[in-house]
Design an enzyme around this catalytic site. Sequence first.
Site: not given
Length: 669
Positions: A237-239, A241
């Site tokens: 995941s993006d941080c 997200a």
Amino acid sequence: METIDTRIYELINKMTIEEKVSQLTNSAAGISRLNINKYDWWNEALHGVARAGTATVFPQAIGLAAMWDDELHFEIAEVISTEARAKYNKAQKEGNFNRYYGLTFWSPNVNIFRDPRWGRGQETYGEDPYLTSKLGVSFIKGLQNNGAKHLRTAACAKHLAVHSGPEDTRHGYNVNVSKKDLFETYLPAFEACVKEGQVEAVMGAYNAVNGVPCCCNDYLLNKILREEWGFKGHVVSDCGAIYDIKKHHHYTDSHKESAAISVKNGCDLNCGDIYKHLIDAYEEDLITEEEIDVALYNTLKTRFKLGMFDEHTEYDNIDYSVVACDSHRDLSLRASRESVVMLKNDGILPLKKDEIKSVAVIGVNGDSKDVLLGNYNGFPLEYHTVFKGLNDYLGEDATVSYEQGCNFFKKKRSSLKKAVTLAESSDVAVVCLGLDASYEGEEGDANNPYCAGDRKNIEIIDAQLELLKAVKEVNEKVILLMFCGGAVAFGEAKDLSNAILNCWYPGEMGGKAIAQLLFGEYSPSGKLPVTIYSSTKDLPNFDDYSMNNRTYRYFTGTPEFPFGFGLSYTKFKYDEMQIEKLDEDVKVSVTVKNVGDFDGREVVKLFKSEKEAINQPIKSLARFKKITLKKGEEKTVEFILTADDFTHINGNGEKEYLSSDKFSIFIEE
């Protein structure tokens, strides 16, 4: 001999559920009884090893794209990954398991730079899906060293999908996108990274696509990424997200639901700490242990492929002395030289050393170290600013002086007056304007007076234009250097400048490369990987993700400078293009001759356009090749087009195969 799969499953079977969950966040815990060291997955290598101290700093990604050279791009990625291994080896010996010292790198960013206002567009390879695909694949192959016993590093293609601003709404924004735009523009680079680059990881974006947050989007992560494309790596995941799924998207009622649905729908690793709720989710039957094991297998497999569970790898002897070594810094200089795009030259360039005795370097970026770096950067041994570059180049042959003149957005009257006085007494004025990564970039990193790292307008900033006007009034020889990640519309500045160079964020050797270019040590060869529009009014609404009237492929207006544009000191003559049908393939060849007075490099660009097309691109890049030609030399360049090149995406997002006769094929000089 045990296979990796056997070793992974043996390890998984020894873990408790709590231990399994502890491995699924970016800060993975150590498990001493199983000889598992703690590991932080978070690392960046966009244009050099980032955030881990000294490193060779190459031009920002958008500048690397302006090179239009996938082979050089591969070499740069090899150097980055070699420095990464050197840093990792040293850190391991010191017992340093901190963030930014691992081997899993969240690069490249292959999102499409659909709107120049997007602050993070500087991290991308521009607006074209094909160019982005080719460069992304080259970068991944250079980082990973595919085919070796162990990966040198693990690359990550980000951010899936349809992520390209605005920054201030990204955590909860739902992108409604047509299937045509999704499969024609936003997904091709990711598909290439998976199928051709064998990328080890893919990062999910913050936003939702058609109602479903990307990091729990079964359609994107399972049906497309794994089932259609055959992806075998892990998804991260993006941080933050996963946190956004409940907090900003309001898609679930609890964090444990967000964690469970993300793992079940294909997101293996959480940058953040929401996956700690997987224990509660497991106990409440929201997720099974088998489903957790799938995510654990995918993540552990990457660590095994990197050799983290082996006694030795073929990279163990890479010594820290390679970091920022002379040969790596020489490559950075070469990249800087290749990345600069000359947009205008009335004949003033190249300057003649014996005619120039005084140079005025003026502008906020004239002696700026920050402007060399862009964002997601490491820190070089030396910073070659424009002022330093010209001083070093000219030495005692000329006087080089500097005055800022204004800051990014505000006039500085005393400094403006000094700048004008300096320009008036100098043989030539080199005016260095634009932005830097403190004014355009990611939300939270950039602090511009507009909005979260994005720009509201693309026009040259008023205070900087006023400075340029004042300099032009007192000096007839004005060279404008524009430093930016997203394109700046020049407007009046075009007529106020004898020459214009778009320098992007040119890396640690930027000033040296620019000085060499100004005095004709080499001929510029960079080409625009984006369209430079004439006005903000030419752009659709920033939060409209339709490709209608966006990028060169659909823009119906007249750009200030078109995609692929870039001038040279020399001249290239193209013979008539030859087309030959080879069964189902088509061979295109063209002979290019350097008929000018300089050695030079040229990008041969092949485009296609569907005849009688409805709702299809005006034209699309099909192939490109960068070649070197000495004065008087000629070379023949050949391209092979296959059946996949003679397709289009219909309104349902489906690829339709057409006859090659339905397309025009042409070279653009």
